[in-house]
Write an enzyme that holds these catalytic residues in place. Sequence first.
Site, PDB file in Angstrom:
ATOM      1  CE  LYS A 180      -4.899  -3.327   8.586  1.00 54.95           C
ATOM      2  NZ  LYS A 180      -4.829  -1.886   8.726  1.00 54.95           N
TER       3      LYS A 180
ATOM      4  CG  ASN B  60      -0.574   8.302   1.513  1.00 51.57           C
ATOM      5  OD1 ASN B  60       0.403   8.620   2.179  1.00 51.57           O
ATOM      6  ND2 ASN B  60      -0.573   7.223   0.739  1.00 51.57           N
TER       7      ASN B  60
ATOM      8  CG  ASP C 209      -5.604   0.962   0.551  1.00 47.72           C
ATOM      9  OD1 ASP C 209      -4.688   0.122   0.711  1.00 47.72           O
ATOM     10  OD2 ASP C 209      -6.088   1.623   1.488  1.00 47.72           O
TER      11      ASP C 209
ATOM     12  CE  LYS D  90      -3.931  20.380 -17.322  1.00 51.50           C
ATOM     13  NZ  LYS D  90      -3.741  21.802 -17.487  1.00 51.50           N
TER      14      LYS D  90
ATOM     15  CE  LYS E  41      -2.910  -5.682   4.708  1.00 50.97           C
ATOM     16  NZ  LYS E  41      -2.418  -4.515   3.989  1.00 50.97           N
TER      17      LYS E  41
ATOM     18  N   PRO F 192      -1.780  -3.774  -5.918  1.00 57.25           N
ATOM     19  CG  PRO F 192       0.381  -4.059  -6.759  1.00 57.25           C
ATOM     20  CD  PRO F 192      -0.889  -3.289  -6.982  1.00 57.25           C
ATOM     21  CG  ASP F 193      -1.459  -5.805   0.842  1.00 59.60           C
ATOM     22  OD1 ASP F 193      -0.293  -5.851   1.289  1.00 59.60           O
ATOM     23  OD2 ASP F 193      -2.440  -5.468   1.514  1.00 59.60           O
ATOM     24  CB  ILE F 194       3.966  -4.203  -1.164  1.00 58.77           C
ATOM     25  CG1 ILE F 194       3.685  -3.435  -2.456  1.00 58.77           C
ATOM     26  CG2 ILE F 194       5.442  -4.550  -1.045  1.00 58.77           C
ATOM     27  CD1 ILE F 194       4.123  -2.000  -2.445  1.00 58.77           C
TER      28      ILE F 194
ATOM     29  CG  PHE G 199       4.185   0.148  10.156  1.00 62.48           C
ATOM     30  CD1 PHE G 199       5.319  -0.594   9.859  1.00 62.48           C
ATOM     31  CD2 PHE G 199       4.280   1.152  11.116  1.00 62.48           C
ATOM     32  CE1 PHE G 199       6.519  -0.343  10.495  1.00 62.48           C
ATOM     33  CE2 PHE G 199       5.470   1.412  11.760  1.00 62.48           C
ATOM     34  CZ  PHE G 199       6.595   0.662  11.457  1.00 62.48           C
TER      35      PHE G 199
HETATM   36  N1  CTP Z   1       0.480  -2.279   2.484  1.00 59.26           N
HETATM   37  C1  CTP Z   1       1.162  -2.709   1.378  1.00 59.26           C
HETATM   38  N2  CTP Z   1       0.601  -2.608   0.136  1.00 59.26           N
HETATM   39  C2  CTP Z   1      -0.628  -2.100  -0.014  1.00 59.26           C
HETATM   40  C3  CTP Z   1      -1.342  -1.660   1.119  1.00 59.26           C
HETATM   41  C4  CTP Z   1      -0.761  -1.767   2.345  1.00 59.26           C
HETATM   42  O1  CTP Z   1       2.300  -3.165   1.520  1.00 59.26           O
HETATM   43  N3  CTP Z   1      -1.160  -2.011  -1.216  1.00 59.26           N
HETATM   44  C5  CTP Z   1       1.089  -2.454   3.802  1.00 59.26           C
HETATM   45  C6  CTP Z   1       1.533  -1.179   4.448  1.00 59.26           C
HETATM   46  O2  CTP Z   1       2.883  -0.888   4.139  1.00 59.26           O
HETATM   47  C7  CTP Z   1       1.373  -1.537   5.913  1.00 59.26           C
HETATM   48  C8  CTP Z   1       0.136  -2.390   5.922  1.00 59.26           C
HETATM   49  O3  CTP Z   1       0.095  -2.975   4.643  1.00 59.26           O
HETATM   50  O4  CTP Z   1       2.441  -2.330   6.391  1.00 59.26           O
HETATM   51  C9  CTP Z   1      -1.100  -1.576   6.126  1.00 59.26           C
HETATM   52  O5  CTP Z   1      -2.180  -2.289   5.677  1.00 59.26           O
HETATM   53  P1  CTP Z   1      -3.502  -1.607   5.133  1.00 59.26           P
HETATM   54  O6  CTP Z   1      -4.476  -2.687   4.834  1.00 59.26           O
HETATM   55  O7  CTP Z   1      -3.249  -0.628   4.048  1.00 59.26           O
HETATM   56  O8  CTP Z   1      -3.857  -0.861   6.381  1.00 59.26           O
HETATM   57  P2  CTP Z   1      -4.613   0.438   6.520  1.00 59.26           P
HETATM   58  O9  CTP Z   1      -4.085   1.518   5.637  1.00 59.26           O
HETATM   59  O10 CTP Z   1      -4.600   0.649   7.969  1.00 59.26           O
HETATM   60  O11 CTP Z   1      -5.958  -0.016   5.841  1.00 59.26           O
HETATM   61  P3  CTP Z   1      -7.411  -0.381   6.310  1.00 59.26           P
HETATM   62  O12 CTP Z   1      -7.954   0.921   6.717  1.00 59.26           O
HETATM   63  O13 CTP Z   1      -7.983  -0.957   5.072  1.00 59.26           O
HETATM   64  O14 CTP Z   1      -7.287  -1.363   7.454  1.00 59.26           O
END
Ligand code: CTP
Length: 404
Positions: free
Chosen positions: A342, A212, A280, A290, A346, A308-310, A328
């Site tokens: 959120k 991204n 995500d 390749k 979370k 995984p969501d950190i 964030f």
């Molecule tokens: N985050 C993370 N690990 C992930 C995804 C997100 O740690 N796999 C953290 C980001 O660092 C940030 C927050 O989660 O602090 C953002 O959440 P996220 O759900 O990814 O928000 P958006 O990108 O705004 O997603 P959505 O459009 O699904 O709300």
Amino acid sequence: MLNGKRILLIISGGIAAYKALDLIRRLKEQGAGVRCVLSRGGAQFVTPLSVAALSEEAVYQDLFSLKDESEMGHIRLSREADLLVVAPASADLMAKMAAGLADDLASTVLLATDKPVLLAPAMNTRMWEHPATRRNLATLADDGVRTVGPGQGDLACGEVGAGRMAEPMEILAAVQACLGAENSGATLHGRRAIVTSGPTYEAIDPVRYIANRSSGKQGHAIAEAIARLGADTVLVAGPTNLADPVGVETVRVESARQMLAACEQALPADVAICAAAVADWRVDGTAQQKMKKDGSGQPPALALVENPDILASLAHLQDGRPDLVVGFAAETEQVVDYAQAKRARKRCDWIVANDVSDGTGVMGGDDNTVHLVTADAVDSWPTMSKQDVAATLARRIADHFDIS
Ligand code: CTP
């Protein structure tokens, strides 16, 4: 905001010295008194006359000038300030500082001072990245010297990269942060922080990846601001073009899973700030070789699985959860409502929510407009530079630990 504060501005040699003239104006606009030391190199780029006219003070240039010594000795010069700012800070002057040399007025004043010092480095990108400069920066950070910048971009030498002196407004913000932190008394000494920053790369095959547009500017600035307040800081950074912040232990990773592992490795921590734009999804079953077109005209089907969501992983920890977990939220509509949802989902303590809709210029830009969403309040901050957002957030975190 700087009423009554006294700044000693040391202008060393470099093309960025012209920006020091604007910095003098900006500092004075905020009510600060500015006294300047112009090094021999600095005087090749700006004249003593312009420095004196803008600062409305005598300009000090020569260590052995009898006149200066009779009116104002170098020891007094170094002590009669609340903060010493070196802008631009050349590689040479930083090397002298790291070695404790004192062979001209600028280096002598810097060695003699008992006041905080803020550097705004400016140099060619190779010089900035040279191991000698990295060593000197690490030494200076250990000595408690703070830095602002340098930024990325076109350099006067025609090359592109890190080394461009921070803009005067960024230096001003750093000056305010340095002096503000001293005023409020709240620091993060003795605290440990983990900050995530940048994008993640998720491999499709050995040459392709999903990513991204995150630049990492906000996360890196936060790590630097937190460290400046004294926290032992680990920055877990996805791939970015930014230099490792000074005074911060930087762990470079590529994928979301590597980022999570590095964060877990960095625990325990008092505070975790997840500013990374983690992908995500990743490709299910990265190809080992390749991927080739097979001539059928059919594109390959890529199956994605969720990463995984950190942030959520750290916030959900049963054992060893950081006291304060900050996430964030980048939103394009209903910014605060989505951020509150959120935060609850979370289970983090605070969310820094920003509007990234078209036209805001936040993605990759230098400014940010954020709302700090906590359990019982929404604090909307005015638009400011990412450096300022970082400094303000760092102060809020320091105040949080001071009160709790
Ligand atoms: N985050 C993370 N690990 C992930 C995804 C997100 O740690 N796999 C953290 C980001 O660092 C940030 C927050 O989660 O602090 C953002 O959440 P996220 O759900 O990814 O928000 P958006 O990108 O705004 O997603 P959505 O459009 O699904 O709300």
